[in-house]
Design an enzyme around this catalytic site. Structure first.
Site, PDB file in Angstrom:
ATOM      1  N   ALA A   9       0.436  -1.378  -0.204  1.00  0.00           N
ATOM      2  CA  ALA A   9       0.167   0.336  -0.080  1.00  0.00           C
ATOM      3  C   ALA A   9       0.703   1.200   0.000  1.00  0.00           C
ATOM      4  CB  ALA A   9      -1.195  -0.031   1.029  1.00  0.00           C
ATOM      5  N   SER A  10       2.108   1.224  -0.339  1.00  0.00           N
ATOM      6  CA  SER A  10       3.123   2.341  -0.212  1.00  0.00           C
ATOM      7  C   SER A  10       2.751   3.678  -1.733  1.00  0.00           C
ATOM      8  CB  SER A  10       4.262   2.122  -0.510  1.00  0.00           C
ATOM      9  OG  SER A  10       4.524   0.636  -0.959  1.00  0.00           O
ATOM     10  N   ARG A  11       2.376   2.550  -2.750  1.00  0.00           N
ATOM     11  CA  ARG A  11       2.737   3.168  -4.055  1.00  0.00           C
ATOM     12  C   ARG A  11       1.188   2.796  -4.707  1.00  0.00           C
ATOM     13  NH1 ARG A  11       6.389   1.035  -6.899  1.00  0.00           N
ATOM     14  NH2 ARG A  11       7.442  -0.549  -5.716  1.00  0.00           N
ATOM     15  N   ASP A  59       7.814  -7.967   4.496  1.00  0.00           N
ATOM     16  CA  ASP A  59       8.021  -8.571   3.344  1.00  0.00           C
ATOM     17  C   ASP A  59       7.102  -9.672   2.549  1.00  0.00           C
ATOM     18  OD1 ASP A  59       8.784  -9.961   0.907  1.00  0.00           O
ATOM     19  OD2 ASP A  59      10.991  -9.839   1.107  1.00  0.00           O
ATOM     20  N   VAL A  60       5.520  -9.844   1.921  1.00  0.00           N
ATOM     21  CA  VAL A  60       4.663 -10.905   2.143  1.00  0.00           C
ATOM     22  C   VAL A  60       5.636 -12.092   1.529  1.00  0.00           C
ATOM     23  CG1 VAL A  60       2.821  -9.437   1.543  1.00  0.00           C
ATOM     24  CG2 VAL A  60       4.389 -10.737  -0.627  1.00  0.00           C
ATOM     25  N   ASN A  86      -3.121  -6.924  -2.609  1.00  0.00           N
ATOM     26  CA  ASN A  86      -2.342  -6.259  -3.554  1.00  0.00           C
ATOM     27  C   ASN A  86      -0.993  -6.435  -4.180  1.00  0.00           C
ATOM     28  OD1 ASN A  86      -3.058  -3.950  -5.302  1.00  0.00           O
ATOM     29  ND2 ASN A  86      -0.829  -3.095  -3.502  1.00  0.00           N
ATOM     30  N   TYR A 150       4.618 -13.615 -14.869  1.00  0.00           N
ATOM     31  CA  TYR A 150       3.577 -12.931 -13.965  1.00  0.00           C
ATOM     32  C   TYR A 150       2.128 -13.663 -13.967  1.00  0.00           C
ATOM     33  CZ  TYR A 150       1.119  -8.274 -13.097  1.00  0.00           C
ATOM     34  OH  TYR A 150       0.537  -7.299 -12.899  1.00  0.00           O
ATOM     35  N   ALA A 153       1.502 -16.679 -12.498  1.00  0.00           N
ATOM     36  CA  ALA A 153       1.130 -16.303 -10.311  1.00  0.00           C
ATOM     37  C   ALA A 153      -0.226 -15.646 -10.745  1.00  0.00           C
ATOM     38  CB  ALA A 153       2.461 -15.369 -10.326  1.00  0.00           C
ATOM     39  N   ILE A 183      -2.920   0.076 -15.950  1.00  0.00           N
ATOM     40  CA  ILE A 183      -3.315   1.345 -14.733  1.00  0.00           C
ATOM     41  C   ILE A 183      -1.733   1.990 -14.346  1.00  0.00           C
ATOM     42  CG2 ILE A 183      -3.993   1.993 -12.677  1.00  0.00           C
ATOM     43  CD1 ILE A 183      -6.025   0.098 -14.316  1.00  0.00           C
TER      44      ILE A 183
HETATM   45  P1  NAP Z   1       3.350  -0.814  -7.861  1.00  0.00           P
HETATM   46  O1  NAP Z   1       3.332   0.665  -7.749  1.00  0.00           O
HETATM   47  O2  NAP Z   1       4.936  -0.985  -8.112  1.00  0.00           O
HETATM   48  O3  NAP Z   1       3.234  -1.287  -6.476  1.00  0.00           O
HETATM   49  C1  NAP Z   1       4.124  -1.876  -5.508  1.00  0.00           C
HETATM   50  C2  NAP Z   1       3.362  -2.582  -4.171  1.00  0.00           C
HETATM   51  O4  NAP Z   1       3.643  -3.719  -4.392  1.00  0.00           O
HETATM   52  C3  NAP Z   1       4.250  -1.585  -3.669  1.00  0.00           C
HETATM   53  O5  NAP Z   1       4.294  -1.028  -3.030  1.00  0.00           O
HETATM   54  C4  NAP Z   1       5.702  -2.356  -3.226  1.00  0.00           C
HETATM   55  O6  NAP Z   1       6.140  -1.939  -1.481  1.00  0.00           O
HETATM   56  C5  NAP Z   1       4.574  -3.393  -2.848  1.00  0.00           C
HETATM   57  N1  NAP Z   1       5.697  -4.911  -2.799  1.00  0.00           N
HETATM   58  C6  NAP Z   1       5.907  -5.447  -3.581  1.00  0.00           C
HETATM   59  N2  NAP Z   1       6.491  -6.419  -3.104  1.00  0.00           N
HETATM   60  C7  NAP Z   1       6.693  -6.402  -2.227  1.00  0.00           C
HETATM   61  C8  NAP Z   1       6.522  -7.836  -0.678  1.00  0.00           C
HETATM   62  N3  NAP Z   1       7.763  -8.238  -1.291  1.00  0.00           N
HETATM   63  N4  NAP Z   1       6.207  -7.798   0.441  1.00  0.00           N
HETATM   64  C9  NAP Z   1       5.560  -6.374   0.359  1.00  0.00           C
HETATM   65  N5  NAP Z   1       5.135  -5.803  -0.653  1.00  0.00           N
HETATM   66  C10 NAP Z   1       5.601  -5.903  -1.395  1.00  0.00           C
HETATM   67  O7  NAP Z   1       2.150  -1.556  -8.278  1.00  0.00           O
HETATM   68  P2  NAP Z   1       0.529  -1.282  -8.624  1.00  0.00           P
HETATM   69  O8  NAP Z   1       0.710  -0.768 -10.471  1.00  0.00           O
HETATM   70  O9  NAP Z   1       0.398  -0.853  -7.547  1.00  0.00           O
HETATM   71  O10 NAP Z   1       0.670  -2.893  -8.918  1.00  0.00           O
HETATM   72  C11 NAP Z   1      -0.611  -3.319  -7.489  1.00  0.00           C
HETATM   73  C12 NAP Z   1      -0.907  -4.507  -7.764  1.00  0.00           C
HETATM   74  O11 NAP Z   1      -1.739  -4.235  -9.147  1.00  0.00           O
HETATM   75  C13 NAP Z   1       0.021  -5.467  -8.233  1.00  0.00           C
HETATM   76  O12 NAP Z   1      -0.597  -6.768  -7.420  1.00  0.00           O
HETATM   77  C14 NAP Z   1      -0.198  -5.955  -9.833  1.00  0.00           C
HETATM   78  O13 NAP Z   1       0.603  -6.669 -10.044  1.00  0.00           O
HETATM   79  C15 NAP Z   1      -1.297  -6.056 -10.004  1.00  0.00           C
HETATM   80  N6  NAP Z   1      -1.836  -4.810 -11.091  1.00  0.00           N
HETATM   81  C16 NAP Z   1      -1.480  -4.032 -11.465  1.00  0.00           C
HETATM   82  C17 NAP Z   1      -1.674  -3.626 -12.858  1.00  0.00           C
HETATM   83  C18 NAP Z   1      -0.793  -1.658 -13.435  1.00  0.00           C
HETATM   84  O14 NAP Z   1      -0.819  -1.886 -15.154  1.00  0.00           O
HETATM   85  N7  NAP Z   1      -0.673  -1.149 -12.550  1.00  0.00           N
HETATM   86  C19 NAP Z   1      -2.445  -4.292 -13.612  1.00  0.00           C
HETATM   87  C20 NAP Z   1      -3.009  -5.291 -13.705  1.00  0.00           C
HETATM   88  C21 NAP Z   1      -2.647  -6.027 -11.828  1.00  0.00           C
HETATM   89  P3  NAP Z   1       7.337  -1.130  -1.263  1.00  0.00           P
HETATM   90  O15 NAP Z   1       7.442  -0.366  -2.639  1.00  0.00           O
HETATM   91  O16 NAP Z   1       7.479  -0.829  -0.159  1.00  0.00           O
HETATM   92  O17 NAP Z   1       8.598  -1.705  -2.078  1.00  0.00           O
END
Ligand code: NAP
Length: 241
Positions: A9-11, A59-60, A86, A150, A153, A183
């Site tokens: 949820a940080s970003r 870390d999940v 998420n 990806y 998963a 997104i």
């Molecule tokens: P993002 O901006 O890259 O953010 C990823 C988040 O996951 C960050 O808060 C990060 O934390 C956290 N994270 C990564 N590895 C982690 C771990 N081992 N333990 C705990 N936290 C972890 O990505 P997003 O686009 O918001 O994606 C959020 C979700 O939506 C993901 O599951 C992604 O696969 C899914 N999704 C995204 C899109 C898209 O187009 N953006 C499309 C489909 C699905 P830190 O910053 O602290 O590392």
């Protein structure tokens, strides 16, 4: 006050969900792995706006971290009403370039991470008859070239959602999944303008999505209006697929 644990949820999408759930009366647990400053700044912002938010590093992929995080949720909130799985990472490259380390990192975070957090939170979710929202992707439904780990998963997350919904339904716990298309977050920052335009050209609604739109779907899936919905994979992709 209801409690929502949002991983990653940080970003991006997770941060948008944290803001929205806090605005709607939840105490949000803002989980992060590396982005400590961002997670703390987000919680400060939420609290300044009258909400309740607690940052928790975990870390999940690390089960000890996850257990500690769940204990902290119970300590700060008394339980867990909503779990949003998420946290995620991706890898863009050919299958040939997907070495064992990459495979383990992507599957470990995006699929095993969902198992780790959900399994550890299960007693709390059973106690609250809670809601679980998993985050998959259009690629988990359809598969993407150069994103095999990806896609695998995220397909696993869909199977987990469907199976767990059947098991937990009798306990009043719903388990649903959102499957976003493109997104606008850091995850896609490597793509240039041309690549984004190609996605937009292939999207009937002629634009990419925002994290806030995904957060609104998550909130709705936790509302009384969606109480008879479980085991569903809900696309939010502007009609991309
Ligand atoms: P993002 O901006 O890259 O953010 C990823 C988040 O996951 C960050 O808060 C990060 O934390 C956290 N994270 C990564 N590895 C982690 C771990 N081992 N333990 C705990 N936290 C972890 O990505 P997003 O686009 O918001 O994606 C959020 C979700 O939506 C993901 O599951 C992604 O696969 C899914 N999704 C995204 C899109 C898209 O187009 N953006 C499309 C489909 C699905 P830190 O910053 O602290 O590392």
């Amino acid at each position: 006050m209801k409690a929502a644990l949002i991983t990653g949820a940080s970003r991006g999408i997770g941060a948008a969900a944290a803001r929205l759930f806090a605005e709607n009366g939840y105490h949000v647990i803002v989980n992060y792995a590396n982005s400590e400053e961002k997670a703390h700044a987000l919680c400060d912002e939420i609290e300044k706006n009258g909400g309740k938010a607690t940052p928790v590093r975990a870390d999940v992929t690390d089960r000890d971290d996850v257990r500690r995080m769940i204990s902290l949720c119970v300590y700060h909130c008394g339980g867990i009403d909503v779990l949003i799985n998420n946290a995620g990472v991706d890898f863009y490259g050919t299958f040939g370039d997907t070495d064992g380390e990459v495979w383990d990192r992507v599957i470990g975070t995006d699929l095993t991470g969902v198992y780790n957090v959900t399994h550890a939170a299960l007693p709390e979710l059973l106690e609250s008859s809670g809601r679980i929202i998993n985050v998959s992707s259009v690629w988990g439904v359809h598969g993407a070239s150069c994103e095999v780990a990806y896609s695998a998963a995220k397909a696993g997350v869909i199977g987990l959602t469907k199976a767990l919904s059947k098991e937990l339904g009798p306990n009043g716990v719903t388990v649903n999944c959102v499957a976003p298309g493109y997104i606008d977050t850091d995850m896609n920052s490597r793509f240039g303008r041309q690549a984004v335009n190609n996605v937009i050209d292939r999207t009937p609604l002629c634009r990419i999505g925002t994290p806030e739109e995904v957060a609104k779907l998550m909130l709705w899936l936790c509302s009384p209006d969606s109480g008879f919905i479980t085991g569903q994979i809900i696309g939010i992709d502007g009609g991309f697929m």
